[in-house]
Design an enzyme around this catalytic site. Sequence first.
Site, PDB file in Angstrom:
ATOM      1  CG  ASP A 160      -8.246   1.292   0.423  1.00 22.39           C
ATOM      2  OD1 ASP A 160      -7.090   0.852   0.294  1.00 22.39           O
ATOM      3  OD2 ASP A 160      -9.071   0.813   1.227  1.00 22.39           O
ATOM      4  CG  HIS A 191      -4.456   0.222   4.601  1.00 12.91           C
ATOM      5  ND1 HIS A 191      -3.741  -0.357   3.567  1.00 12.91           N
ATOM      6  CD2 HIS A 191      -5.630   0.636   4.056  1.00 12.91           C
ATOM      7  CE1 HIS A 191      -4.470  -0.308   2.455  1.00 12.91           C
ATOM      8  NE2 HIS A 191      -5.618   0.283   2.722  1.00 12.91           N
ATOM      9  CB  CYS A 207      -0.992  -0.007   1.159  1.00  9.45           C
ATOM     10  SG  CYS A 207      -0.238  -0.158   2.780  1.00  9.45           S
TER      11      CYS A 207
END
Length: 391
Positions: free
Chosen positions: A325, A304, A172
Amino acid sequence: DTGNGEQLYECPMCSLTCTNIQILEEHVNLHLEEQNFSEGGNIRDLELAQQLQTEEDKRQRSEEEKREREEFKKLQRQYGLDNSGGYKQQFLKNMEREVDRGRMQPFDYHKRKADMMECLAFGIDDGKTKTSGVIEALCKYYQDENKDVRHVWLSTGVDHFHSSLGDRGWGCGYRNFQMLLSSLLQNSLYNDCLRDTTLIPSIPKIQSMIEDAWREGFDPHGASHFNNRLHGSKAWIGACEIYSLLTSLRIKCQIIDFHKPTGPMGTHPRLFEWVLRYYSTDNEGGAKVVCTSKPPIYLQHQGHSHTVVGIEEKKNKTLCLLLFDPGCPAQEMQKLLKQNSDGTSLKLLRKFVGSLKEKQYQIVAVDGVLSLEEKAARCRASQVLTSEKIP
């Protein structure tokens, strides 16, 4: 003395009296032997108890060490530092799994492997997880939307990148860097800093770029956490690595640390207010939809990260962040491009104050370009990397 002139000898250890000194000596010796024996027994008991305790301590220590080793290995696996290979190895392993399950033809496997090897050789992203045009679609959507949004501020164009077979579960931070970079590449202010990075780099290439920043002297403490090596690993990165990389490219940015909740029920209203100020400064005025020239913001929390691409202010004055995201697949993001969108897809992006309840958030916000002198000064200052703390 007895009455008849015999000498009496009393035992010093009990009340026995003897008439004969030899008998007394033998008697006293028996006492001493008995005492030695019982003391010896006590000593032996003590030695045994100590030995047992030592062995128990040893066993506990070794169990503790074993537990610590296992915990450390678990953390290494979690943060991708366990030498199990990186992007390329995971990509191939996941594709082999797809073939085994009959979800991919061997022909496709070989073609995709060849494509991947070529992209990795050139250090560029293959673009297969990219969705472009979302910001422009949002701009258009908000012009016509007249329900409950009073104002909305949006970043300059940002491409969305989601994780692929090669980085699922750990990529991520890199994907959010790609999103941020896609926006900076569309802004002529950053042309000079990015003249060697005109295409979006692949994840292994970004890993090498961060290693280059470390070699220049950025954030030695952070670098040592990764043993100065990211390339070929599945290591997670965070705000500090993004800061070092951007600064090494002469891009001026800052880390803001929202280190504890600032609202009821563990919420972070100060974070939302900060983002509103970031977008609305220089963009005051009555327009409902403001497509700013501001780059998106990198947003990190434990485990995250996201990319902030805008913020809504509702008619009732509540604020709502718009987030990309990297975990959201392209087919979902593409729903936002549909012209007849009724706004239901926006729930993919919207995050209200009540939705962000992690203990701590960090953001990296870009704000212009550094001179070579400023870059060198920031490199020196990063020997102990600090952030602005709010509150």
